[in-house]
Design an enzyme around this catalytic site. Structure first.
Site, PDB file in Angstrom:
ATOM      1  N   ASN A   8       0.932  -1.118   0.030  1.00  0.00           N
ATOM      2  CA  ASN A   8       0.076  -0.029   0.032  1.00  0.00           C
ATOM      3  C   ASN A   8       0.911   1.309  -0.073  1.00  0.00           C
ATOM      4  O   ASN A   8       1.756   1.440   0.915  1.00  0.00           O
ATOM      5  CB  ASN A   8      -0.934   0.115   1.132  1.00  0.00           C
ATOM      6  CG  ASN A   8      -1.661   1.068   1.383  1.00  0.00           C
ATOM      7  OD1 ASN A   8      -2.000   2.047   0.493  1.00  0.00           O
ATOM      8  ND2 ASN A   8      -2.651   1.123   2.514  1.00  0.00           N
ATOM      9  N   LYS A  10      -0.122   4.064   0.478  1.00  0.00           N
ATOM     10  CA  LYS A  10      -0.567   5.307   1.147  1.00  0.00           C
ATOM     11  C   LYS A  10      -0.531   6.870   0.372  1.00  0.00           C
ATOM     12  O   LYS A  10      -0.769   6.795  -0.714  1.00  0.00           O
ATOM     13  CB  LYS A  10      -0.277   5.088   2.607  1.00  0.00           C
ATOM     14  CG  LYS A  10      -0.332   3.952   3.196  1.00  0.00           C
ATOM     15  CD  LYS A  10      -0.503   3.990   4.872  1.00  0.00           C
ATOM     16  CE  LYS A  10      -0.941   2.602   5.119  1.00  0.00           C
ATOM     17  NZ  LYS A  10      -0.875   2.368   6.890  1.00  0.00           N
ATOM     18  N   HIS A  91     -10.131   0.412   4.636  1.00  0.00           N
ATOM     19  CA  HIS A  91      -8.875   0.522   5.404  1.00  0.00           C
ATOM     20  C   HIS A  91      -8.839   1.251   6.782  1.00  0.00           C
ATOM     21  O   HIS A  91      -9.951   2.106   6.870  1.00  0.00           O
ATOM     22  CB  HIS A  91      -7.718   1.167   4.417  1.00  0.00           C
ATOM     23  CG  HIS A  91      -6.305   0.976   4.985  1.00  0.00           C
ATOM     24  ND1 HIS A  91      -5.846   1.781   5.924  1.00  0.00           N
ATOM     25  CD2 HIS A  91      -5.553   0.054   4.584  1.00  0.00           C
ATOM     26  CE1 HIS A  91      -4.747   1.601   6.087  1.00  0.00           C
ATOM     27  NE2 HIS A  91      -4.299   0.384   5.417  1.00  0.00           N
ATOM     28  N   GLU A 139      -5.604  -5.779  10.497  1.00  0.00           N
ATOM     29  CA  GLU A 139      -4.588  -4.850  10.975  1.00  0.00           C
ATOM     30  C   GLU A 139      -4.895  -4.116  12.382  1.00  0.00           C
ATOM     31  O   GLU A 139      -5.605  -3.355  12.083  1.00  0.00           O
ATOM     32  CB  GLU A 139      -4.405  -3.808   9.990  1.00  0.00           C
ATOM     33  CG  GLU A 139      -4.024  -4.289   8.524  1.00  0.00           C
ATOM     34  CD  GLU A 139      -3.465  -2.994   7.651  1.00  0.00           C
ATOM     35  OE1 GLU A 139      -2.257  -3.428   7.036  1.00  0.00           O
ATOM     36  OE2 GLU A 139      -4.303  -2.098   7.458  1.00  0.00           O
ATOM     37  N   ILE A 144      -0.012  -0.006  12.964  1.00  0.00           N
ATOM     38  CA  ILE A 144       0.170   0.405  11.875  1.00  0.00           C
ATOM     39  C   ILE A 144       1.268   1.696  11.832  1.00  0.00           C
ATOM     40  O   ILE A 144       0.964   2.369  12.447  1.00  0.00           O
ATOM     41  CB  ILE A 144      -1.067   0.862  11.059  1.00  0.00           C
ATOM     42  CG1 ILE A 144      -2.209  -0.264  10.765  1.00  0.00           C
ATOM     43  CG2 ILE A 144      -0.956   1.666   9.805  1.00  0.00           C
ATOM     44  CD1 ILE A 144      -3.468   0.006  10.421  1.00  0.00           C
ATOM     45  N   GLY A 177       3.064  -2.903  10.820  1.00  0.00           N
ATOM     46  CA  GLY A 177       4.272  -3.155  11.377  1.00  0.00           C
ATOM     47  C   GLY A 177       5.238  -4.054  10.764  1.00  0.00           C
ATOM     48  O   GLY A 177       6.337  -4.213  11.197  1.00  0.00           O
ATOM     49  N   ALA A 198       2.987  -1.241   4.168  1.00  0.00           N
ATOM     50  CA  ALA A 198       3.121   0.251   3.516  1.00  0.00           C
ATOM     51  C   ALA A 198       4.681   0.780   3.805  1.00  0.00           C
ATOM     52  O   ALA A 198       5.519   0.706   3.120  1.00  0.00           O
ATOM     53  CB  ALA A 198       1.927   1.081   4.156  1.00  0.00           C
ATOM     54  N   SER A 199       4.552   1.310   4.987  1.00  0.00           N
ATOM     55  CA  SER A 199       5.895   2.048   5.273  1.00  0.00           C
ATOM     56  C   SER A 199       7.202   1.383   5.116  1.00  0.00           C
ATOM     57  O   SER A 199       8.066   1.989   4.554  1.00  0.00           O
ATOM     58  CB  SER A 199       5.813   2.475   6.902  1.00  0.00           C
ATOM     59  OG  SER A 199       5.288   1.446   7.703  1.00  0.00           O
TER      60      SER A 199
HETATM   61  O1  G3P Z   1      -2.283  -1.208   4.130  1.00  0.00           O
HETATM   62  C1  G3P Z   1      -1.141  -1.504   4.953  1.00  0.00           C
HETATM   63  C2  G3P Z   1      -1.055  -0.899   6.422  1.00  0.00           C
HETATM   64  O2  G3P Z   1      -1.978  -0.058   7.048  1.00  0.00           O
HETATM   65  C3  G3P Z   1       0.110  -1.016   7.137  1.00  0.00           C
HETATM   66  O3  G3P Z   1       1.082  -0.067   7.171  1.00  0.00           O
HETATM   67  O4  G3P Z   1       3.067   0.848   7.474  1.00  0.00           O
HETATM   68  O5  G3P Z   1       2.497  -0.642   9.289  1.00  0.00           O
HETATM   69  O6  G3P Z   1       3.130  -1.334   7.128  1.00  0.00           O
HETATM   70  P1  G3P Z   1       2.570  -0.296   7.886  1.00  0.00           P
END
Ligand code: G3P
Length: 220
Positions: A8, A10, A91, A139, A144, A177, A198-199
């Site tokens: 993602n 984002k 989401h 999630e 997150i 995470g 994502a991150s």
């Molecule tokens: O959509 C995936 C996301 O919400 C997870 O974010 O940055 O924790 O990988 P992250």
């Protein structure tokens, strides 16, 4: 079934505009021969990249609307015109009421597109699985973007959700995470069919290093 890895983008600056296209190309290049299935979710303004990359593209959100009078909305019809194959729904950063989630699953089915419905908890995952989307992704919101993996910090959520979701014949993903190959491996061991990230990739200085590590994790 190949483990699924959904990246993602984002609204991360490093994954916006031309940089989104570059990142998509990098992900495709380094994952095309892997044993996992990679999918990207750029933001709507960057959905045009779907026309330029071979990696499957899902939207981050979709509206349950047919083409016509829908100023500011995103229809499955428009997404499909760009070759988009599916969409995230509900989401954690774009929550929707139950009946709106249901309407989106239905319209995506009508357009032969994949629905990935997100849930915050095991209870919500179980309830939303009854709507029969293609995937449920759990999630925990507090993890997150934290860099602390759900598979390390809350393994019981993955285990329990995997059971209740798969019992309904729905595929199960988890996220929050997830930052390294070991996190992916653990998520798969706990019963997930794949992960949402994502991150760790979309906001990374060295996404290729992370991608390679994820591929290793998914193959262990
Ligand atoms: O959509 C995936 C996301 O919400 C997870 O974010 O940055 O924790 O990988 P992250």
């Amino acid at each position: 079934m190949k483990p699924v890895i959904i990246v993602n983008f984002k609204t991360y600056e490093k994954a916006t505009g031309k940089k989104a296209l570059k990142l998509a190309e990098k992900i495709y290049e380094h994952t095309k021969n892997s044993k996992s299935k990679w999918i990207i979710c750029p933001q709507h303004v960057d959905i045009w990249i779907a026309k330029h990359v071979k990696i499957p593209v899902y939207a981050q959100h979709v509206d349950a609307l047919e083409p016509g009078r829908g100023t500011g909305y995103i229809t499955p019809f428009s997404l499909k015109a760009y070759g988009v194959k599916g969409s995230l729904i509900n989401h954690s950063e774009h929550r929707l009421p139950l009946k709106e989630i249901k309407a989106r699953i239905e319209i995506l089915k009508k357009y032969n597109m994949v629905s990935v419905v997100c849930a915050n908890t095991v209870r919500e995952a179980s309830m939303l699985a009854k709507l029969k989307p293609d995937y449920i992704a759990v999630e925990p919101p507090e993890l997150i973007g934290s860099g602390i993996s759900v598979s390390e910090a809350k393994p019981e959520i993955i285990e329990k959700s995997a059971k209740v979701v798969k019992k309904q014949g729905v595929k199960f993903l988890c996220g929050a995470g997830i930052s390294k190959g070991e996190d992916v491996k653990k998520a798969l061991e706990l019963g997930a069919d794949g992960v949402l990230v994502a991150s760790a990739i979309a906001n990374s200085k060295n996404p290729v290093k992370v991608i390679k590590d994820f591929i290793r994790g998914a193959e262990l």
